[in-house]
Design an enzyme around this catalytic site. Sequence first.
Site: not given
Length: 136
Positions: A40, A42, A51, A53, A84, A87
């Site tokens: 991830n 940010e 993210c 994934e 999430c 994703c």
Amino acid sequence: MKNNVYQELKKVIKNAHAPYSRFYVSAMVETDKGNFYGVNVENAAYPSSMCAERVAIHNAISHGAKKFQALYLLTSSNTFITPCGACRQVMNEFLKASTPIYVFNNKGAQKKYTLSTLLPNAINYTQLIKATHGSK
């Protein structure tokens, strides 16, 4: 294999950039072109964050992967955190409904899901084509 994947994900998670949430995530997709990793990343403008994934899937696509056999996910949590919604929808674009999704907690315990259990009744390519181009 899964223990080796966990060990690799533990190494990769150190590359995550999560200064705001301090929630670290690494992912690996197993594909026809090999294994591809992501973490991830940010951003102060939260919607610009990515993210792990999606990073792993986009990395695989960038390297020519077409067939996805599994996705593995490790978080810095001691509980099991699943992908999430965004994703899950990206996974739905490239993974089959039966693709296994292995989620590890930070202790190495794991749970197995399939994409269809994480995203039932997902909108997909076929539905969009029928909706926009009519049934042929």
